[in-house]
Every structure is written in C-alpha cells, then in structure tokens.
Scaffold this motif. Structure first.
Motif, mmCIF file in Angstrom:
data_model
loop_
_atom_site.group_PDB
_atom_site.id
_atom_site.type_symbol
_atom_site.label_atom_id
_atom_site.label_comp_id
_atom_site.label_asym_id
_atom_site.label_seq_id
_atom_site.Cartn_x
_atom_site.Cartn_y
_atom_site.Cartn_z
ATOM 1 N N ALA A 1 44.991 39.244 27.083
ATOM 2 C CA ALA A 1 43.902 38.418 27.614
ATOM 3 C C ALA A 1 44.295 37.790 28.944
ATOM 4 N N ALA A 2 45.530 37.327 29.069
ATOM 5 C CA ALA A 2 45.988 36.735 30.325
ATOM 6 C C ALA A 2 46.002 37.770 31.448
ATOM 7 N N LEU A 3 46.417 38.987 31.135
ATOM 8 C CA LEU A 3 46.427 40.050 32.146
ATOM 9 C C LEU A 3 45.008 40.340 32.642
ATOM 10 N N TRP A 4 44.059 40.461 31.712
ATOM 11 C CA TRP A 4 42.690 40.755 32.122
ATOM 12 C C TRP A 4 42.030 39.571 32.808
ATOM 13 N N LEU A 5 42.395 38.366 32.464
ATOM 14 C CA LEU A 5 41.895 37.196 33.179
ATOM 15 C C LEU A 5 42.390 37.205 34.619
ATOM 16 N N PHE A 6 43.652 37.536 34.813
ATOM 17 C CA PHE A 6 44.224 37.624 36.160
ATOM 18 C C PHE A 6 43.529 38.706 36.978
ATOM 19 N N VAL A 7 43.304 39.873 36.352
ATOM 20 C CA VAL A 7 42.626 40.969 37.060
ATOM 21 C C VAL A 7 41.200 40.561 37.427
ATOM 22 N N SER A 8 40.487 39.908 36.530
ATOM 23 C CA SER A 8 39.114 39.491 36.824
ATOM 24 C C SER A 8 39.083 38.441 37.939
ATOM 25 N N LEU A 9 40.067 37.546 37.984
ATOM 26 C CA LEU A 9 40.123 36.565 39.074
ATOM 27 C C LEU A 9 40.397 37.246 40.413
ATOM 28 N N LEU A 10 41.262 38.239 40.398
ATOM 29 C CA LEU A 10 41.523 38.989 41.638
ATOM 30 C C LEU A 10 40.266 39.719 42.107
ATOM 31 N N ILE A 11 39.546 40.337 41.186
ATOM 32 C CA ILE A 11 38.311 41.035 41.552
ATOM 33 C C ILE A 11 37.295 40.034 42.084
ATOM 34 N N GLY A 12 37.192 38.867 41.449
ATOM 35 C CA GLY A 12 36.273 37.836 41.922
ATOM 36 C C GLY A 12 36.642 37.353 43.313
ATOM 37 N N ALA A 13 37.925 37.178 43.562
ATOM 38 C CA ALA A 13 38.358 36.748 44.901
ATOM 39 C C ALA A 13 38.046 37.818 45.942
ATOM 40 N N PHE A 14 38.232 39.078 45.597
ATOM 41 C CA PHE A 14 37.935 40.167 46.532
ATOM 42 C C PHE A 14 36.436 40.229 46.823
ATOM 43 N N VAL A 15 35.609 40.115 45.766
ATOM 44 C CA VAL A 15 34.154 40.168 45.950
ATOM 45 C C VAL A 15 33.696 38.974 46.785
ATOM 46 N N ALA A 16 34.227 37.784 46.564
ATOM 47 C CA ALA A 16 33.854 36.611 47.357
ATOM 48 C C ALA A 16 34.257 36.785 48.812
ATOM 49 N N SER A 17 35.435 37.344 49.059
ATOM 50 C CA SER A 17 35.886 37.579 50.431
ATOM 51 C C SER A 17 34.997 38.603 51.116
ATOM 52 N N PHE A 18 34.670 39.667 50.415
ATOM 53 C CA PHE A 18 33.821 40.716 50.973
ATOM 54 C C PHE A 18 32.417 40.176 51.261
ATOM 55 N N ALA A 19 31.857 39.364 50.339
ATOM 56 C CA ALA A 19 30.530 38.781 50.542
ATOM 57 C C ALA A 19 30.551 37.809 51.715
ATOM 58 N N ALA A 20 31.626 37.059 51.896
ATOM 59 C CA ALA A 20 31.740 36.134 53.026
ATOM 60 C C ALA A 20 31.780 36.908 54.341
ATOM 61 N N THR A 21 32.452 38.028 54.363
ATOM 62 C CA THR A 21 32.526 38.850 55.571
ATOM 63 C C THR A 21 31.142 39.393 55.921
ATOM 64 N N ILE A 22 30.426 39.894 54.930
ATOM 65 C CA ILE A 22 29.082 40.422 55.171
ATOM 66 C C ILE A 22 28.144 39.297 55.615
ATOM 67 N N GLY A 23 28.220 38.149 54.956
ATOM 68 C CA GLY A 23 27.380 37.011 55.311
ATOM 69 C C GLY A 23 27.666 36.516 56.727
ATOM 70 N N GLY A 24 28.930 36.515 57.153
ATOM 71 C CA GLY A 24 29.280 36.093 58.507
ATOM 72 C C GLY A 24 28.736 37.053 59.538
ATOM 73 N N ARG A 25 28.746 38.322 59.256
ATOM 74 C CA ARG A 25 28.213 39.327 60.191
ATOM 75 C C ARG A 25 26.698 39.184 60.319
#
Length: 160
Positions: free
Chosen positions: A132-156
C-alpha cells in the motif's frame, strides 16, 4: 517486529486460555483428561458425576499455564495430575500420566499453531502495508507529474 509478534501471540493465545477452567480450548483439553470410557448401556449418573471436577480442573489449568513454555511438565506435576485423573476416571496411574502428557503435548501444539498463525498474520499485514505504501508513493508521483503538466499547459494558454 518481534515485539509485535509477541503481542499478537498474546492476544490470539488469550482465546485459548480463559480465566476459568470451563471455557476456551485449554478448558476443553483439561476436561478431556477426565473423560471416562462410558458404554451406551451405562446409566447417566456416572457421566454426570464426572462433570463435577471444577476445583481439580482449576488447579490443573494453573499448572498447565505456569509450565506452558517448558518442554514438558515437571515429574511431580505429572504424578499429581495423573493421580487426580486416575481417581476421577478409574485409569491406572501410568495410563493417567500418559493421558496427562498427551494432553500437555496437545496444548503445546495448539500454542505453537497459534504462534505460527500470529506470525503469518503479522507477515501478511507487513506485506500489505508495504504494498500500500508503494502504491501510495506511485500515485503521489503521478499526481505531481499531472499537476506539473497541467500547470505548463495552463501557463501557455495564459500567454496566448
């Protein structure tokens, strides 16, 4: 981890050992020592007389609980318990002592099985929490990547 297994064993082992001799698995095993071989033609009075052994069962339960971690019962305890069983069941002293040793071996087997089950449960819980801890870590990383990608698109889009 050893402390966790010890506490889990204490919790699961407590279901085997109850405060009075008439309940729990240990009470059942103690009572099984006092069984007589009753034939179907015998009256019920003999069977009822065997059931009134609470004082002896309490003493024997305390002896078993005290020496549970030992490899075997001390000889004086085997003789004492064998004498009580012999008196109650009509067995010879040697047969009664064999019954006592067999019952004590069954109690120890049940305790080992309880400890093994507690260890297996602790291992399963440890593996599940690590998974469960491993999958929580992976989901947080995916969430951080999606937030970063959405911020880049929103800034453009803002700059357009």
């Amino acid at each position: 981890m050893v402390e966790g297994v010890a506490s889990a064993t204490a919790v699961t082992g407590s279901s085997m050992i109850k405060s009075d001799a008439n309940s729990g698995s240990l009470g059942y095993l103690i009572d099984s020592m006092f069984r007589r071989n009753v034939s179907p033609s015998a009256g019920s009075a003999k069977g009822e007389a065997v059931l009134n052994q609470a004082p002896e069962a309490s003493v024997i339960t305390r002896i078993f609980i005290t020496t549970l971690r030992a490899a075997s019962l001390p000889a004086e305890d085997v003789r004492y318990i064998g004498g009580v069983v012999s008196y109650r069941t009509g067995l010879t002293q040697q047969e009664a002592e064999k019954r006592v040793n067999d019952t004590f071996a069954r109690v120890q087997t049940m305790l080992r099985e309880t400890e093994t089950a507690a260890r297996e449960a602790a291992d399963a819980a440890r593996k599940a929490s690590a998974y469960a801890a491993l999958w929580l870590f992976v989901s947080l990383l995916i969430g951080a990547f999606v937030a970063s990608f959405a911020a880049t698109i929103g800034g453009r889009q803002r700059d357009l």
